[in-house]
Design a protein around this motif. Structure first.
Motif, PDB file in Angstrom:
ATOM      1  N   LEU A 143     116.075  33.191  56.643  1.00 25.97           N
ATOM      2  CA  LEU A 143     116.705  33.084  58.339  1.00 25.97           C
ATOM      3  C   LEU A 143     116.814  34.080  58.685  1.00 25.97           C
ATOM      4  CD1 LEU A 143     119.300  29.946  57.237  1.00 25.97           C
ATOM      5  CD2 LEU A 143     116.932  29.962  57.727  1.00 25.97           C
ATOM      6  N   GLU A 194     123.911  23.077  58.839  1.00 28.60           N
ATOM      7  CA  GLU A 194     123.296  22.677  58.737  1.00 28.60           C
ATOM      8  C   GLU A 194     121.563  22.859  58.818  1.00 28.60           C
ATOM      9  OE1 GLU A 194     123.185  19.511  61.979  1.00 28.60           O
ATOM     10  OE2 GLU A 194     125.567  20.782  62.482  1.00 28.60           O
ATOM     11  N   ALA A 195     121.369  24.131  59.932  1.00 30.88           N
ATOM     12  CA  ALA A 195     120.255  24.168  58.710  1.00 30.88           C
ATOM     13  C   ALA A 195     119.412  24.888  57.335  1.00 30.88           C
ATOM     14  CB  ALA A 195     119.311  25.650  59.794  1.00 30.88           C
ATOM     15  N   SER A 219     116.853  16.438  62.549  1.00 27.76           N
ATOM     16  CA  SER A 219     117.115  16.532  61.546  1.00 27.76           C
ATOM     17  C   SER A 219     117.286  15.113  62.186  1.00 27.76           C
ATOM     18  CB  SER A 219     117.800  17.590  61.000  1.00 27.76           C
ATOM     19  OG  SER A 219     118.466  16.722  59.699  1.00 27.76           O
ATOM     20  N   ARG A 226     123.029  15.266  60.808  1.00 29.10           N
ATOM     21  CA  ARG A 226     123.507  15.848  61.228  1.00 29.10           C
ATOM     22  C   ARG A 226     125.721  15.636  61.324  1.00 29.10           C
ATOM     23  NH1 ARG A 226     123.433  18.548  66.604  1.00 29.10           N
ATOM     24  NH2 ARG A 226     124.061  20.217  65.477  1.00 29.10           N
ATOM     25  N   ILE A 247     115.430  28.383  63.930  1.00 25.99           N
ATOM     26  CA  ILE A 247     116.615  27.563  63.290  1.00 25.99           C
ATOM     27  C   ILE A 247     116.803  25.988  63.841  1.00 25.99           C
ATOM     28  CG2 ILE A 247     118.501  28.049  62.907  1.00 25.99           C
ATOM     29  CD1 ILE A 247     117.655  30.478  61.675  1.00 25.99           C
ATOM     30  N   ARG A 248     116.998  26.522  65.147  1.00 24.28           N
ATOM     31  CA  ARG A 248     117.916  25.461  65.872  1.00 24.28           C
ATOM     32  C   ARG A 248     116.829  23.868  66.028  1.00 24.28           C
ATOM     33  NH1 ARG A 248     117.316  23.581  71.836  1.00 24.28           N
ATOM     34  NH2 ARG A 248     119.415  22.962  72.026  1.00 24.28           N
ATOM     35  N   LEU A 290     114.841  23.499  63.734  1.00 24.95           N
ATOM     36  CA  LEU A 290     114.699  22.310  62.543  1.00 24.95           C
ATOM     37  C   LEU A 290     115.650  21.312  62.564  1.00 24.95           C
ATOM     38  CD1 LEU A 290     113.599  22.653  59.396  1.00 24.95           C
ATOM     39  CD2 LEU A 290     115.611  24.348  59.316  1.00 24.95           C
ATOM     40  N   VAL A 291     116.970  22.015  63.179  1.00 24.02           N
ATOM     41  CA  VAL A 291     117.986  21.396  63.214  1.00 24.02           C
ATOM     42  C   VAL A 291     117.786  20.102  64.473  1.00 24.02           C
ATOM     43  CG1 VAL A 291     121.166  20.988  63.559  1.00 24.02           C
ATOM     44  CG2 VAL A 291     119.293  23.054  62.045  1.00 24.02           C
TER      45      VAL A 291
END
Length: 239
Positions: A148, A196-197, A223, A226, A216-217, A219-220
């Motif tokens: 990351l 969360e990531a 999802s 959360r 990264i953003r 990916l979340v």
């Protein structure tokens, strides 16, 4: 899932710990620390050691860990190249190899930083060392490993940097960080989103192994899970 966290007393580690404890599919969170953490939680287990490599007595606890979040890092300011490499590359790889010998089935997630140079030829010392560390981690035969590379990080839910200069910077930027995240959401991440990531990488993996801030953003946001995703503080509410 059973999670192992190194660096849980630091700002990013605090975010990883919080989100791991909140997630219902995480059954246990083990932190390796030099000083015991104050928070008490039924899922939390603490391994308190003077030497972070002194894990031999805890092999039974670590043999079935699903993933490790390695959140230990330091600013290169005021450090010699030799000292910075020993701390960043040396410690990280020493820990990773210890864990690999105990449990090669785990996923290893390493928190690096924006600007790390995977070619290892960058003129900036810290970028070369970070890139060298990343490359070495990705070569290890874990079940999987991810890097990351966050840029600017907004501390939430009481998370606090251990580096004084960073704490001063975050105090200065605190009034504008929510706005910056709204204007440039791919450049500014929160400690909550980073946590969360990391969990998302254990659950679903990712199409790339080195994730920049925008990755990264994304990916979340993709999802379906959360668990701590309430509106994050004052200002425009963005993920």
């Amino acid at each position: 899932m059973k999670i192992l966290v190194f660096g849980a007393s630091g700002m990013v580690g605090q975010g990883a710990l919080r989100e791991s404890l909140l997630a219902p599919d995480v059954t246990e969170v083990i932190v390796v620390v030099r000083q015991a953490l104050a928070p008490n939680h039924p899922k939390l287990r603490q391994i308190v050691v003077d030497d972070l490599l002194d894990l031999s007595l805890h092999r039974a606890q670590l043999k079935d860990v699903s993933g490790c979040f390695f959140c230990i890092g330091a600013s290169s300011a005021g450090m010699s190249a030799e000292a910075y490499k020993k701390f960043t590359y040396g410690l990280t790889l020493a820990v990773a190899n210890k864990l690999l010998a105990m449990n090669e089935r785990m996923v290893f997630v390493y928190v690096s930083g924006a600007g790390a140079d995977s070619t290892e030829r960058n003129g900036r010392m810290w970028a070369r060392v970070r890139g060298q560390t990343e490359n070495a981690i990705l070569r290890l035969p874990f079940a999987n490993s991810f890097i990351l590379r966050p840029a600017l990080i907004q501390p939430l839910h009481g998370a606090r940097s251990k580096t004084r200069s960073y704490r001063v910077l975050y105090r200065i930027l605190a009034p504008v960080l929510p706005l910056l995240r709204w204007i440039a959401p791919g450049a500014v991440l929160s400690t909550q989103l980073l946590g969360e990531a990391m969990l998302g990488l254990l659950r679903r993996g990712a199409s790339v192994r080195v994730l920049e801030s925008s990755d990264i953003r994304a990916l979340v946001l993709q999802s379906p899970q959360r668990y701590g995703a309430q509106c994050e503080g004052a200002g425009p509410c963005v993920p």
